[in-house]
Design a protein around this motif. Sequence first.
Motif, short mmCIF file in Angstrom:
data_model
loop_
_atom_site.label_atom_id
_atom_site.label_comp_id
_atom_site.label_asym_id
_atom_site.label_seq_id
_atom_site.Cartn_x
_atom_site.Cartn_y
_atom_site.Cartn_z
N ARG A 129 0.84 -1.20 0.00
CA ARG A 129 0.00 0.00 0.00
C ARG A 129 0.87 1.25 0.00
O ARG A 129 2.09 1.17 0.13
N SER A 130 0.23 2.39 -0.11
CA SER A 130 0.99 3.63 -0.31
C SER A 130 1.67 4.11 0.97
O SER A 130 1.28 3.74 2.09
N GLU A 132 1.34 7.10 1.98
CA GLU A 132 0.33 7.93 2.66
C GLU A 132 -0.54 7.07 3.59
O GLU A 132 -0.88 7.49 4.69
N HIS A 133 -0.87 5.88 3.12
CA HIS A 133 -1.66 4.98 3.96
C HIS A 133 -0.88 4.60 5.22
O HIS A 133 -1.42 4.61 6.33
N GLY A 159 6.92 -2.51 -2.64
CA GLY A 159 7.01 -1.13 -2.15
C GLY A 159 8.41 -0.58 -2.30
O GLY A 159 9.35 -1.30 -2.63
N ASP A 163 9.27 5.73 0.28
CA ASP A 163 7.85 6.09 0.43
C ASP A 163 7.36 5.97 1.87
O ASP A 163 6.31 6.52 2.22
#
Length: 321
Positions: A129-130, A132-133, A159, A163
């Motif tokens: 997942r990102s 941001e998440h 990933g 990030d």
Amino acid sequence: MDDLRQLPKANLHLHLTGSMRPETLVELAAVHGLSLPPPFPMGEAHPWEAFQTRYDTARAAIRSTDDLHRVVTEAIDDNLADGCTWLEIQLDPTSYAPLLGGFEPVIETALDAMDGKPCGLIVASSWARSGEHATELARLATRYTKVVGFGLSNDERRGSVPDFVEAFRIATDAGLISVPHGGFYTESWHVRACVDQLGARRIGHGLTAMRDERTVRHLADRQVALEVCPTSYPPLGVASYESLPIGDLLNAGVPVALASDDPLLFGAGVVAQYVIAREVIGLSDKQLAAIATHSIKVSAAPEDVRRNTVEAIESWCATIH
Ligand SMILES: [Zn+2]
């Protein structure tokens, strides 16, 4: 096996869904009208997806806060029976949240089941997942004093380390231990990146570190621990038991903690990891005691639990020949 059950230890790498008793999964699936795939086929190597689809199916059987509470309670009971004086359960609330009413009820139900038990919660996001998440989950995790760590699970190839820098900065600034998965499929650079960029104090797996002397020194110098879960590797084709470099890591001064990862899928709890380390990998009881000592020292356990566990391990050593 009984003597290894009596060896006091901490289990620091255990995913909530993966901790479920097989009979509980069957029962919950029946209650909720779900069909289950055949068990994960052992004895041969499979791609990550074979694992993930079974994991997702098992997670889908947890459909209420009562189900979640039961799974956590049973995981604690099973680990106490395996001689754990401390347990850390890793929970990514993302997939449970839609059914259970959001991230907060998921985390609060797990914390409620842990109340008064020798157990800490690690909130984890996913490499898939990102950033941001992950940042959103890290912010949430810091609101609960009983959340002890922040992790990143799933396949690390999905990933990119930079990030997740912000999420881990938020978590570690608030005093949470940084415990990402790393170096499972990716080479040793990934383990170093988790240490340098995410502030990892423990790496979930991190086996590829051993392929590079500089990375081993990096871990030893900083006393970053590897959470090694032997039964997770042969079914996913990343290592055989015989090739696990646990003795070499110990000799190089890297703290190693044996852990069980996903007993539901791989069929083995934490004592079984110690049995394999002794009987297949050939570690001595002295080495197993050293691993148990590492496991409690690199944990988030309160000071009295740490002290009592180290003393009890010394007593266990006095009973071995
Ligand atoms: Zn894991």
